[in-house]
Write a protein that holds these residues in place. Structure first.
Motif, mmCIF file in Angstrom:
data_model
loop_
_atom_site.group_PDB
_atom_site.id
_atom_site.type_symbol
_atom_site.label_atom_id
_atom_site.label_comp_id
_atom_site.label_asym_id
_atom_site.label_seq_id
_atom_site.Cartn_x
_atom_site.Cartn_y
_atom_site.Cartn_z
ATOM 1 N N ASP A 121 44.688 42.397 52.582
ATOM 2 C CA ASP A 121 45.925 43.027 52.842
ATOM 3 C C ASP A 121 46.234 44.339 52.946
ATOM 4 O OD1 ASP A 121 48.515 43.484 53.674
ATOM 5 O OD2 ASP A 121 49.631 42.972 51.495
ATOM 6 N N PRO A 122 45.309 44.658 54.342
ATOM 7 C CA PRO A 122 45.490 46.223 54.462
ATOM 8 C C PRO A 122 46.409 46.803 54.216
ATOM 9 C CG PRO A 122 44.993 44.792 56.515
ATOM 10 C CD PRO A 122 45.314 43.755 55.621
ATOM 11 N N GLN A 123 47.268 46.835 54.109
ATOM 12 C CA GLN A 123 48.822 47.348 54.188
ATOM 13 C C GLN A 123 49.329 48.476 53.173
ATOM 14 O OE1 GLN A 123 49.874 48.228 57.211
ATOM 15 N NE2 GLN A 123 47.862 46.942 58.347
ATOM 16 N N ALA A 230 35.511 47.297 54.349
ATOM 17 C CA ALA A 230 37.344 48.391 54.040
ATOM 18 C C ALA A 230 37.263 48.910 52.696
ATOM 19 C CB ALA A 230 38.606 47.722 54.454
ATOM 20 N N ILE A 231 36.349 48.658 51.842
ATOM 21 C CA ILE A 231 36.595 49.498 50.312
ATOM 22 C C ILE A 231 36.636 50.626 50.287
ATOM 23 C CG2 ILE A 231 35.423 48.946 48.107
ATOM 24 C CD1 ILE A 231 34.652 46.492 48.721
ATOM 25 N N ARG A 232 36.871 51.616 49.654
ATOM 26 C CA ARG A 232 37.417 52.414 50.017
ATOM 27 C C ARG A 232 37.026 53.335 47.891
ATOM 28 N NH1 ARG A 232 36.156 51.876 54.272
ATOM 29 N NH2 ARG A 232 36.460 52.712 55.437
ATOM 30 N N VAL A 233 37.377 52.291 47.281
ATOM 31 C CA VAL A 233 37.302 53.100 45.856
ATOM 32 C C VAL A 233 35.705 52.563 45.521
ATOM 33 C CG1 VAL A 233 39.749 52.173 45.115
ATOM 34 C CG2 VAL A 233 37.031 50.119 45.042
ATOM 35 N N PRO A 234 35.379 53.750 44.459
ATOM 36 C CA PRO A 234 34.098 53.197 43.810
ATOM 37 C C PRO A 234 33.659 52.014 43.654
ATOM 38 C CG PRO A 234 35.393 55.807 42.628
ATOM 39 C CD PRO A 234 36.880 54.095 43.514
ATOM 40 N N VAL A 235 32.644 51.804 43.671
ATOM 41 C CA VAL A 235 31.591 50.577 43.565
ATOM 42 C C VAL A 235 30.262 50.559 42.824
ATOM 43 C CG1 VAL A 235 30.444 48.942 44.502
ATOM 44 C CG2 VAL A 235 33.149 49.679 45.533
ATOM 45 N N LEU A 236 30.264 49.036 42.077
ATOM 46 C CA LEU A 236 29.383 49.112 41.236
ATOM 47 C C LEU A 236 28.465 47.848 41.584
ATOM 48 C CD1 LEU A 236 26.072 50.182 39.619
ATOM 49 C CD2 LEU A 236 27.764 49.532 37.620
ATOM 50 N N LEU A 237 27.113 47.827 42.423
ATOM 51 C CA LEU A 237 26.216 46.172 42.320
ATOM 52 C C LEU A 237 25.814 46.617 41.484
ATOM 53 C CD1 LEU A 237 26.169 43.916 44.016
ATOM 54 C CD2 LEU A 237 24.834 44.644 45.474
ATOM 55 N N LEU A 257 26.921 48.444 53.862
ATOM 56 C CA LEU A 257 27.956 47.971 54.127
ATOM 57 C C LEU A 257 29.399 48.618 53.827
ATOM 58 C CD1 LEU A 257 29.454 45.358 56.410
ATOM 59 C CD2 LEU A 257 29.777 44.237 54.144
ATOM 60 N N VAL A 258 28.868 49.099 52.298
ATOM 61 C CA VAL A 258 29.633 49.297 50.944
ATOM 62 C C VAL A 258 29.017 51.205 50.837
ATOM 63 C CG1 VAL A 258 30.931 49.746 49.284
ATOM 64 C CG2 VAL A 258 30.849 47.970 50.302
ATOM 65 N N PRO A 259 28.431 52.402 51.788
ATOM 66 C CA PRO A 259 27.312 53.368 51.735
ATOM 67 C C PRO A 259 27.699 53.864 50.381
ATOM 68 C CG PRO A 259 28.151 53.511 53.962
ATOM 69 C CD PRO A 259 29.242 51.861 52.937
ATOM 70 N N HIS A 260 28.955 54.452 49.845
ATOM 71 C CA HIS A 260 29.216 54.485 48.698
ATOM 72 C C HIS A 260 28.745 53.842 47.335
ATOM 73 C CE1 HIS A 260 32.730 52.722 49.348
ATOM 74 N NE2 HIS A 260 33.090 52.810 48.193
ATOM 75 N N ALA A 261 28.498 52.657 47.580
ATOM 76 C CA ALA A 261 27.815 52.110 46.475
ATOM 77 C C ALA A 261 26.926 52.415 45.378
ATOM 78 C CB ALA A 261 27.496 50.242 46.932
ATOM 79 N N GLN A 262 27.275 52.177 43.903
ATOM 80 C CA GLN A 262 25.522 52.315 43.206
ATOM 81 C C GLN A 262 25.458 51.360 43.077
ATOM 82 O OE1 GLN A 262 26.777 55.186 39.691
ATOM 83 N NE2 GLN A 262 29.286 55.942 41.101
ATOM 84 N N PHE A 263 24.292 51.366 42.563
ATOM 85 C CA PHE A 263 22.983 50.338 42.362
ATOM 86 C C PHE A 263 22.676 50.200 41.630
ATOM 87 C CE2 PHE A 263 19.476 47.320 44.141
ATOM 88 C CZ PHE A 263 20.362 46.528 43.722
ATOM 89 N N ILE A 264 22.518 48.669 40.865
ATOM 90 C CA ILE A 264 21.250 48.843 39.718
ATOM 91 C C ILE A 264 20.443 47.132 39.754
ATOM 92 C CG2 ILE A 264 23.346 48.155 37.853
ATOM 93 C CD1 ILE A 264 20.807 49.382 36.251
ATOM 94 N N ASP A 265 19.064 46.719 39.846
ATOM 95 C CA ASP A 265 18.690 45.752 39.775
ATOM 96 C C ASP A 265 18.342 46.224 38.603
ATOM 97 O OD1 ASP A 265 18.342 43.723 41.169
ATOM 98 O OD2 ASP A 265 15.962 44.682 42.434
ATOM 99 N N VAL A 266 18.532 44.603 37.666
ATOM 100 C CA VAL A 266 17.864 44.602 35.761
ATOM 101 C C VAL A 266 17.092 43.425 36.263
ATOM 102 C CG1 VAL A 266 19.329 43.461 34.216
ATOM 103 C CG2 VAL A 266 21.161 44.795 35.372
#
Length: 296
Positions: A121-123, A230-237, A257-266
């Motif tokens: 719901d983009p609105q 469209a995600i603008r909130v902080p993200v951790l993958l 797709l989500v350039p600000h996402a943080q990432f960890i490979d376990v």
């Protein structure tokens, strides 16, 4: 304590709430909504929820529709967007209760539901203030999906004569994990029917019904890509280093797709990251949440 919410189709959703502080501080505590993967129940999050509660968080582990003690829908409404609508409804209640949006921690199905809840719901204002995705991205490896669903459906309608028989099936599917000495954890993912047999604690129509997650896959995949973009909130993958569902290329595509996402490979973890390497997983999530509260 056990709590309940009303989902998008007036369906009952059951959860466990973990909070270690004084009851008077509950409303102002930061909240995490933990959403399990397909075929699991809220009990998959017990250890993580307890750790979060010990750090001052209000953690809510939810049985998603068709799973555990939450309602199984006679309509068979188990599309990805149905799960997303439930997550958004629960998040909105938590936002009204605590004054700010919760953080979503979603594994597999729970992660997809969280992405759709945020962006379908983009609105609407963001229903989550941050998002932790556990070994899930919109672009899943179809071979991994097929392997997981084949295991899930193998005896979904036939059931098992004993809990030990179910444990044997899990051990064959997860040969890299030591077989647990106690079957209490597995018991929480099973239900005993009137015929005396043990069945997985989820509705088989979730996978093979006319309104299942498989029925609307093409439409949902497009929606997931649109919502993720469209995600603008902080993200951790958090990806399992040996994941059968999220390839390194798919993880990289998500990060583009989500350039600000943080990432960890376990390392040494497959799709069930929290179960395979719970120590590494929990540390990564806690570090992310600490930085979130510090505004970093």
């Amino acid at each position: 304590m056990t709590i309940s919410f009303t989902g998008a189709h007036d369906n009952r959703l059951v959860g466990d709430e973990f909070f270690a502080g004084e009851q008077a501080a509950r409303a102002s505590a930061p909240t995490a909504l933990l959403l399990h993967g397909g075929g699991q129940t809220r009990h998959a999050w017990g250890g993580t929820a307890e750790r979060l509660a010990g750090r001052g968080w209000r953690a809510i582990a939810l049985d998603q529709r068709g799973h555990g003690e939450s309602d199984w829908l006679a309509s068979g409404a188990y599309g990805f967007r149905d799960f997303g609508a439930d997550a958004r409804r629960v998040a909105q209640v938590l936002m009204q209760d605590g004054g700010r949006a919760p953080v979503a921690i979603g594994a597999s199905l729970g992660g997809l539901a969280s992405i759709l809840a945020l962006g379908d719901d983009p609105q609407a204002a963001p229903c989550f203030r941050a998002l932790v995705l556990v070994d899930i991205v919109p672009q899943m490896d179809p071979r991994g999906v097929d392997r997981i669903q084949t295991f899930m459906m193998a005896q979904a309608r036939e059931g098992f004569a004993t809990i030990d028989a179910a444990a044997d099936a899990v051990a064959r599917y997860l040969p890299h994990r030591p077989r647990p000495r106690s079957l209490d954890g597995l018991r929480k993912n099973l239900r005993r029917a009137d015929d005396g047999r043990w069945y997985w604690h989820w509705d088989p129509a979730f996978l093979d019904g006319p309104g299942s997650v498989n029925a609307d896959w093409r439409e949902s995949e497009a929606a997931l890509h649109r919502c993720a973009r469209a995600i603008r909130v902080p993200v951790l993958l958090v990806r399992g280093g040996s994941s059968e569902l999220v390839t390194p290329e798919a993880a990289q595509a998500f990060r583009e797709l989500v350039p600000h996402a943080q990432f960890i490979d376990v390392a040494q973890a497959r799709h069930m990251v929290a179960g395979d390497r719970n120590d590494v997983f929990s540390n990564a999530v806690e570090s992310f949440l600490d930085r979130l509260d510090q505004g970093l």
